[in-house]
Design a protein around this motif. Structure first.
Motif, PDB file in Angstrom:
ATOM      1  N   ALA A  19       0.838  -1.213   0.000  1.00  8.24           N
ATOM      2  CA  ALA A  19       0.000   0.000   0.000  1.00  8.24           C
ATOM      3  C   ALA A  19       0.865   1.253   0.000  1.00  8.24           C
ATOM      4  N   ASP A  20       1.979   1.227   0.732  1.00 11.82           N
ATOM      5  CA  ASP A  20       2.906   2.363   0.732  1.00 11.82           C
ATOM      6  C   ASP A  20       3.513   2.577  -0.656  1.00 11.82           C
ATOM      7  N   VAL A  21       3.871   1.484  -1.303  1.00 11.67           N
ATOM      8  CA  VAL A  21       4.468   1.568  -2.640  1.00 11.67           C
ATOM      9  C   VAL A  21       3.455   2.139  -3.628  1.00 11.67           C
ATOM     10  N   VAL A  22       2.218   1.657  -3.559  1.00 12.05           N
ATOM     11  CA  VAL A  22       1.175   2.159  -4.462  1.00 12.05           C
ATOM     12  C   VAL A  22       0.922   3.644  -4.199  1.00 12.05           C
ATOM     13  N   TRP A  89       4.383   1.178 -14.375  1.00 10.10           N
ATOM     14  CA  TRP A  89       4.009   1.110 -15.788  1.00 10.10           C
ATOM     15  C   TRP A  89       2.806   2.016 -16.004  1.00 10.10           C
ATOM     16  N   GLU A  90       3.033   3.155 -16.612  1.00 13.24           N
ATOM     17  CA  GLU A  90       1.972   4.132 -16.890  1.00 13.24           C
ATOM     18  C   GLU A  90       1.280   3.733 -18.194  1.00 13.24           C
ATOM     19  N   ARG A  91      -0.026   3.511 -18.101  1.00 13.29           N
ATOM     20  CA  ARG A  91      -0.798   3.040 -19.253  1.00 13.29           C
ATOM     21  C   ARG A  91      -2.094   3.839 -19.366  1.00 13.29           C
ATOM     22  N   PRO A  92      -2.067   5.023 -20.018  1.00 14.54           N
ATOM     23  CA  PRO A  92      -3.281   5.845 -20.126  1.00 14.54           C
ATOM     24  C   PRO A  92      -4.359   5.177 -20.970  1.00 14.54           C
ATOM     25  N   GLY A  93      -5.585   5.362 -20.559  1.00 13.97           N
ATOM     26  CA  GLY A  93      -6.714   4.863 -21.324  1.00 13.97           C
ATOM     27  C   GLY A  93      -6.951   3.371 -21.205  1.00 13.97           C
ATOM     28  N   GLU A  94      -6.078   2.655 -20.551  1.00 14.00           N
ATOM     29  CA  GLU A  94      -6.231   1.203 -20.429  1.00 14.00           C
ATOM     30  C   GLU A  94      -6.815   0.862 -19.066  1.00 14.00           C
ATOM     31  N   THR A  95      -7.450  -0.287 -18.990  1.00 11.30           N
ATOM     32  CA  THR A  95      -7.970  -0.776 -17.709  1.00 11.30           C
ATOM     33  C   THR A  95      -7.387  -2.133 -17.344  1.00 11.30           C
ATOM     34  N   GLN A  96      -6.548  -2.659 -18.220  1.00 11.05           N
ATOM     35  CA  GLN A  96      -5.930  -3.952 -17.970  1.00 11.05           C
ATOM     36  C   GLN A  96      -4.535  -3.976 -18.592  1.00 11.05           C
ATOM     37  N   LEU A  97      -3.769  -4.956 -18.183  1.00 15.94           N
ATOM     38  CA  LEU A  97      -2.476  -5.183 -18.807  1.00 15.94           C
ATOM     39  C   LEU A  97      -2.661  -6.147 -19.969  1.00 15.94           C
ATOM     40  N   PHE A  98      -1.951  -5.896 -21.043  1.00  9.87           N
ATOM     41  CA  PHE A  98      -2.030  -6.722 -22.229  1.00  9.87           C
ATOM     42  C   PHE A  98      -0.829  -7.666 -22.276  1.00  9.87           C
ATOM     43  N   PRO A  99      -0.860  -8.681 -23.131  1.00  7.96           N
ATOM     44  CA  PRO A  99       0.272  -9.614 -23.201  1.00  7.96           C
ATOM     45  C   PRO A  99       1.634  -8.928 -23.369  1.00  7.96           C
ATOM     46  N   VAL A 100       1.702  -7.878 -24.155  1.00  3.77           N
ATOM     47  CA  VAL A 100       2.975  -7.184 -24.333  1.00  3.77           C
ATOM     48  C   VAL A 100       3.434  -6.526 -23.028  1.00  3.77           C
ATOM     49  N   ASP A 101       2.497  -6.054 -22.209  1.00  2.00           N
ATOM     50  CA  ASP A 101       2.863  -5.494 -20.898  1.00  2.00           C
ATOM     51  C   ASP A 101       3.451  -6.579 -20.006  1.00  2.00           C
ATOM     52  N   TRP A 102       2.819  -7.749 -20.022  1.00  2.00           N
ATOM     53  CA  TRP A 102       3.332  -8.864 -19.223  1.00  2.00           C
ATOM     54  C   TRP A 102       4.721  -9.287 -19.708  1.00  2.00           C
ATOM     55  N   GLU A 103       4.964  -9.185 -21.008  1.00  2.00           N
ATOM     56  CA  GLU A 103       6.298  -9.494 -21.531  1.00  2.00           C
ATOM     57  C   GLU A 103       7.325  -8.547 -20.928  1.00  2.00           C
ATOM     58  N   ARG A 120      11.554  -4.233  -5.785  1.00  2.00           N
ATOM     59  CA  ARG A 120      10.584  -4.208  -4.686  1.00  2.00           C
ATOM     60  C   ARG A 120       9.184  -4.570  -5.171  1.00  2.00           C
ATOM     61  N   GLY A 121       8.878  -4.157  -6.381  1.00  2.00           N
ATOM     62  CA  GLY A 121       7.584  -4.476  -6.953  1.00  2.00           C
ATOM     63  C   GLY A 121       7.378  -3.725  -8.253  1.00  2.00           C
ATOM     64  N   GLN A 122       6.315  -4.106  -8.936  1.00  2.00           N
ATOM     65  CA  GLN A 122       5.925  -3.424 -10.162  1.00  2.00           C
ATOM     66  C   GLN A 122       4.476  -2.982  -9.982  1.00  2.00           C
ATOM     67  N   VAL A 123       4.199  -1.773 -10.438  1.00  2.00           N
ATOM     68  CA  VAL A 123       2.889  -1.155 -10.257  1.00  2.00           C
ATOM     69  C   VAL A 123       2.379  -0.708 -11.620  1.00  2.00           C
ATOM     70  N   VAL A 124       1.104  -0.922 -11.865  1.00  2.00           N
ATOM     71  CA  VAL A 124       0.489  -0.404 -13.076  1.00  2.00           C
ATOM     72  C   VAL A 124      -0.351   0.812 -12.691  1.00  2.00           C
ATOM     73  N   VAL A 125      -0.252   1.855 -13.506  1.00  2.00           N
ATOM     74  CA  VAL A 125      -1.065   3.060 -13.326  1.00  2.00           C
ATOM     75  C   VAL A 125      -1.879   3.211 -14.599  1.00  2.00           C
ATOM     76  N   ASN A 126      -3.192   2.999 -14.465  1.00  2.00           N
ATOM     77  CA  ASN A 126      -4.047   3.073 -15.649  1.00  2.00           C
ATOM     78  C   ASN A 126      -5.342   3.799 -15.307  1.00  2.00           C
ATOM     79  N   MET A 132      -0.579  -2.799  -7.452  1.00  2.00           N
ATOM     80  CA  MET A 132       0.567  -3.685  -7.589  1.00  2.00           C
ATOM     81  C   MET A 132       0.276  -4.692  -8.693  1.00  2.00           C
ATOM     82  N   VAL A 133       1.289  -5.037  -9.445  1.00  2.00           N
ATOM     83  CA  VAL A 133       1.168  -6.085 -10.452  1.00  2.00           C
ATOM     84  C   VAL A 133       1.393  -7.399  -9.716  1.00  2.00           C
ATOM     85  N   GLU A 134       0.431  -8.268  -9.811  1.00  2.00           N
ATOM     86  CA  GLU A 134       0.516  -9.577  -9.171  1.00  2.00           C
ATOM     87  C   GLU A 134       0.770 -10.611 -10.251  1.00  2.00           C
ATOM     88  N   LEU A 135       1.828 -11.360 -10.106  1.00  2.00           N
ATOM     89  CA  LEU A 135       2.197 -12.310 -11.147  1.00  2.00           C
ATOM     90  C   LEU A 135       1.132 -13.377 -11.363  1.00  2.00           C
TER      91      LEU A 135
END
Length: 146
Positions: A19-22, A89-103, A120-126, A132-135
């Protein structure tokens, strides 16, 4: 509290929990505007180092430059006494991660590990906010990360 006061507080407070990271990423990135990756650096106490690395010129898909990116981040860690990093990972206009993002998420995790950069972690901002990105979320995509 003004935006500047909030950032001052975020940059003097340890980011120990997810939560602190987010909250840190949300304060730094704000509303997503362009497709890019932010690298945030944390010291040994998980306090943000006052150095941000926004990278907007990454290719659509990870390629051999992932290794260069990881090397750059490793060098910045040494130069700024950072113990770990957060990728946002800043992703404007998106609501999900796509396969290329996961790559990208997977490629960076591997390349950083090879250079002993503690991620420490990866975060998506959309469009839905920052999280947090959960594997395990990637498992729904099947063989993308395999």
């Amino acid at each position: 509290m003004s935006g500047t006061d909030l950032l001052d507080q975020l940059f003097t407070t340890s980011a120990r929990t997810d939560a602190d990271v987010v909250a840190l990423v949300s304060g730094v990135v704000g509303r997503p505007i362009r497709r890019q990756c932010w690298v945030l650096f944390l010291d040994e106490r998980a306090v943000p180092v006052p150095f941000l690395l926004p990278v907007s010129d990454l290719p659509l898909q990870p390629d051999e430059h992932v290794e260069d990116f990881a090397t750059l981040v490793a060098e910045v860690c040494v130069d700024n006494a950072a113990a770990e990093v957060v990728l946002a990972w800043e992703r404007p206009g998106e609501t999900q991660l796509f396969p290329v993002d996961w790559e990208w998420i997977d490629a960076c995790a591997c390349a950083f590990a090879e250079r002993a950069v503690r991620l420490r972690g990866q975060v998506v901002v959309n469009a839905t906010g920052a999280s947090m990105v959960e594997l395990h979320d990637a498992e729904e995509l099947g063989p993308v990360l395999r």
